[in-house]
Design an enzyme around this catalytic site. Structure first.
Site, PDB file in Angstrom:
ATOM      1  N   SER A   1       0.835  -1.193   0.000  1.00 57.29           N
ATOM      2  CA  SER A   1       0.000   0.000   0.000  1.00 57.29           C
ATOM      3  C   SER A   1       0.868   1.240   0.000  1.00 57.29           C
ATOM      4  O   SER A   1       2.054   1.189   0.356  1.00 57.29           O
ATOM      5  CB  SER A   1      -0.898  -0.003   1.248  1.00 57.29           C
ATOM      6  OG  SER A   1      -1.531   1.252   1.440  1.00 57.29           O
TER       7      SER A   1
ATOM      8  N   TYR B   1      -2.355  -0.051  10.464  1.00 53.68           N
ATOM      9  CA  TYR B   1      -2.413  -0.439   9.053  1.00 53.68           C
ATOM     10  C   TYR B   1      -1.158   0.020   8.311  1.00 53.68           C
ATOM     11  O   TYR B   1      -0.590  -0.731   7.506  1.00 53.68           O
ATOM     12  CB  TYR B   1      -3.660   0.163   8.409  1.00 53.68           C
ATOM     13  CG  TYR B   1      -3.884  -0.262   6.979  1.00 53.68           C
ATOM     14  CD1 TYR B   1      -4.227  -1.571   6.668  1.00 53.68           C
ATOM     15  CD2 TYR B   1      -3.758   0.654   5.935  1.00 53.68           C
ATOM     16  CE1 TYR B   1      -4.442  -1.966   5.350  1.00 53.68           C
ATOM     17  CE2 TYR B   1      -3.973   0.272   4.619  1.00 53.68           C
ATOM     18  CZ  TYR B   1      -4.314  -1.041   4.333  1.00 53.68           C
ATOM     19  OH  TYR B   1      -4.520  -1.418   3.029  1.00 53.68           O
TER      20      TYR B   1
END
Length: 278
Positions: free
Chosen positions: A161, A174
């Protein structure tokens, strides 16, 4: 299916396993690989979601409800894939996500946090859940399916990501977990190189998915303040579309096109990672 493919490598005879295949991006990846001739096994804890996608794809697809945090469930999925399609050639670790229990309300800490869920209010269980969902799942799934690749080679693609390059405010767990995925990708690439197994990652920029839609648009469909910040920091001034990922996926999935590429994580982000803000 009518996928928009920039080019169409021949993946006939290849078997691909995709985790998180019930989601927006990974279900699209399954469709793309099937369009190129691969047989695709769709793994997800959401049985209905993967069953729907597999039926849309057709005979080349198999839905396998799987808990990617339980090794016995993953082993059972491998047995199912072996019986239906044979040995796995391509593994895409797409399972992952965030959790509200590991998300702050405030972007930066200030002395007055009354009524605000701050860093100090985040739950340990939420942090562990997010790490498990992203890192432990990739570890366990790779441990199970890469075993079949050691003799004849294989191709592993992890989904990282933008958070791995530039940690975003509000979501510390995250961001850290995806940084871990990028590091794990490099580790696996070195470890498995003598076996002919390539390991790479794709780091999508900002795409609208089921998980983040409520953060990006309000109930009336208007962009939130967070969306405005994201687009201001993205030189191409838009969110990514699924077709934007297709070329990178096919390049990495095709051994003829990327046979000397291993241990890299490729941003597909409209320039977000390159932009300093000035």
């Amino acid at each position: 299916m009518n996928m928009k493919l920039p080019y169409q490598p021949n993946l006939n005879g290849k078997v691909a396993v995709i985790t998180g295949a019930g989601g927006v991006l990974m279900s699209a990846f399954a469709r793309v690989l099937a369009e190129c001739g691969a047989k695709v096994a769709l793994l997800d804890i959401n049985a209905q979601a993967v069953d729907t996608v597999a039926k849309e794809i057709g005979d080349n697809a198999l839905a396998i409800p799987t808990n990617c945090l339980e090794k016995d469930s993953i082993l059972a999925a491998r047995d199912t894939v072996r019986k239906a399609f044979g040995k796995v050639d391509i593994l895409i670790n797409g399972a992952g996500g965030n959790n509200p229990r590991a998300t702050c309300d405030n972007e930066i800490m200030t002395p007055d946090t009354e009524g605000v869920k701050s860093f100090f209010d985040l739950e340990e269980a939420g942090l562990k859940f997010v790490f498990d969902l992203n890192i432990t799942s990739a570890f366990l799934v790779t441990q199970v399916f890469a075993e079949d690749m050691v003799k004849d080679g294989g191709n592993i693609i992890n989904i990282s990501s933008m958070n791995a390059f530039r940690p975003l405010t509000k979501i510390p767990a995250y961001s850290a977990a995806k940084a871990g995925i990028s590091n794990f990708t490099q580790w696996l690439a070195v470890h498995f190189a003598p076996c002919g197994i390539r390991v790479n990652g794709i780091a999508p920029g900002f795409f609208v998915t089921n998980q983040n839609r409520a953060l990006l648009f309000d109930a009336e469909g208007k962009p939130t303040a967070r969306t405005e910040k994201i687009l201001a920091a993205t030189p191409q001034k838009r969110f990514g579309e699924i077709d934007d990922l297709t070329g990178t996926l096919l390049w990495l999935a095709c051994d003829d096109a990327s046979k000397f590429v291993t241990g890299v994580v490729i941003p597909v982000d409209g320039g977000f990672n390159a932009y300093s803000g000035v």
